[in-house]
Design an enzyme around this catalytic site. Sequence first.
Site, PDB file in Angstrom:
ATOM      1  N   HIS A  33      -7.831  -5.070  -0.010  1.00 57.29           N
ATOM      2  CA  HIS A  33      -6.574  -4.330   0.158  1.00 57.29           C
ATOM      3  C   HIS A  33      -5.808  -4.789   1.399  1.00 57.29           C
ATOM      4  CE1 HIS A  33      -3.964  -1.007  -0.887  1.00 57.29           C
ATOM      5  NE2 HIS A  33      -3.989  -0.580   0.361  1.00 57.29           N
ATOM      6  N   SER A  53       0.830  -1.201   0.000  1.00 57.29           N
ATOM      7  CA  SER A  53       0.000   0.000   0.000  1.00 57.29           C
ATOM      8  C   SER A  53       0.871   1.259   0.000  1.00 57.29           C
ATOM      9  CB  SER A  53      -0.931  -0.063   1.211  1.00 57.29           C
ATOM     10  OG  SER A  53      -1.788   1.039   1.302  1.00 57.29           O
TER      11      SER A  53
END
Length: 425
Positions: free
Chosen positions: A389, A197
């Site tokens: 995610h 990320s």
Amino acid sequence: MCPDCRKNTQLRNIRLDHKSKTKTAFSDFVETEAAQEEGESSEYISLRSEPTALMSTTQLATFHGKRIESHVVLTKDGYLLTLHRLRSPFLLEDGNDRIGNFTVLMHHGLLGSSADWILLGPEKSLPYLLSDGGCDVWLANARGNYYSRGHVSKNVDSLDFWNFSFQEIGQYDLPAAVEYIRKVKNNNEQINYIGHSMGSTAFLVMLSLFPDYNKFFRIGILLAPLVYMSNSEGPLKIFTQMAINPPDQLLKLLGAGEFVPNRKIPVWIANKYCKGPELYCLNPLLFLCGVIPNENLWDRSLIARILYHIPAGGSTKTILHFAQIIKSGKFHKFNNEREEYPLSQVTVPIAVISSSDDLFATIPDVLRLYFSIVNPIDNHIIRGKNLSHVDFLWSPNADSLIYKKVIHFLIDGLNTNSSKINEFI
């Protein structure tokens, strides 16, 4: 005493003071906020009975039977950061290493910390798989999280302390970590980088701004990178229209310095933009990513650890910076669309892993990044496995779906044909 000796003594004292403070910072922070915010949620309170919920990174690693060290790093702009180091139980000469004697630097994602990487437990967490395989693993902590709340002159409660976005993490934090590791290792061995990320974002910021640092890295492995984000879905998009000149009302809701310092999204916002139990919708990271945990996969012990470790702290400016790049469709500096980070300066071989079920780092945006890279290795797309995610860190199947591929890249990635696109179906 010579001036340099005095300076070194002062720096050593600052680091020792910061290290002593970080021993209690995590538990104190969580306990205080828990006492203030959880009175209304019996379900949330019950999660505290999980024995590992309130353990810090070092406590968790020790509980898992691992050797871990804490190192304090000083950035050029005065922030004191904690690096956690996992020492491999195997030495090259004993013939037991399975991966190799690699040095690996890992950086967590948005609102995270070094703990993110090991919440999955002793059998499946990526740092443990690497360390047990012979790697020297270093876990970074970005400025502002539980373990990096020190500064030589700024108070953590001041707005000035929180005046940073992911740019400063790439511009100051990562270079400081690299220089420190090289000094400790005292050799010219190249570092292998793994970023999740925002950890990927900061890596590309560093290398684009400081091309000389490319030579320090052997490979970069980016998991669900947040770089181009024009296709991102989820609640973060609601901030895009106000990201450049946020009104006072928005800053009052989000926090003018630290992002939601009480660790909870306001209930009315959560109810409006998040569909699912408040237990998850109120969590800032899960809210922004649009993730509702699959309780059939995430057991209660894991949920407890996640909710008590996330968010680990970050600045509102970082959130607004991401909102700006969602709106612009560009990878640019804060409040300046015209100054894009020059990815052409990034020459490190790069491998990317993404998921079709990630609403934050979407396939089209990750592909755009991949084809912007000067030295691409592989773009590995995982489809139809319900990997969100945050599942790059916490899916019970992450070891087989993701980490097996990460280890492959570490061992054989540089032998892979360039510009390759694989899909795991």
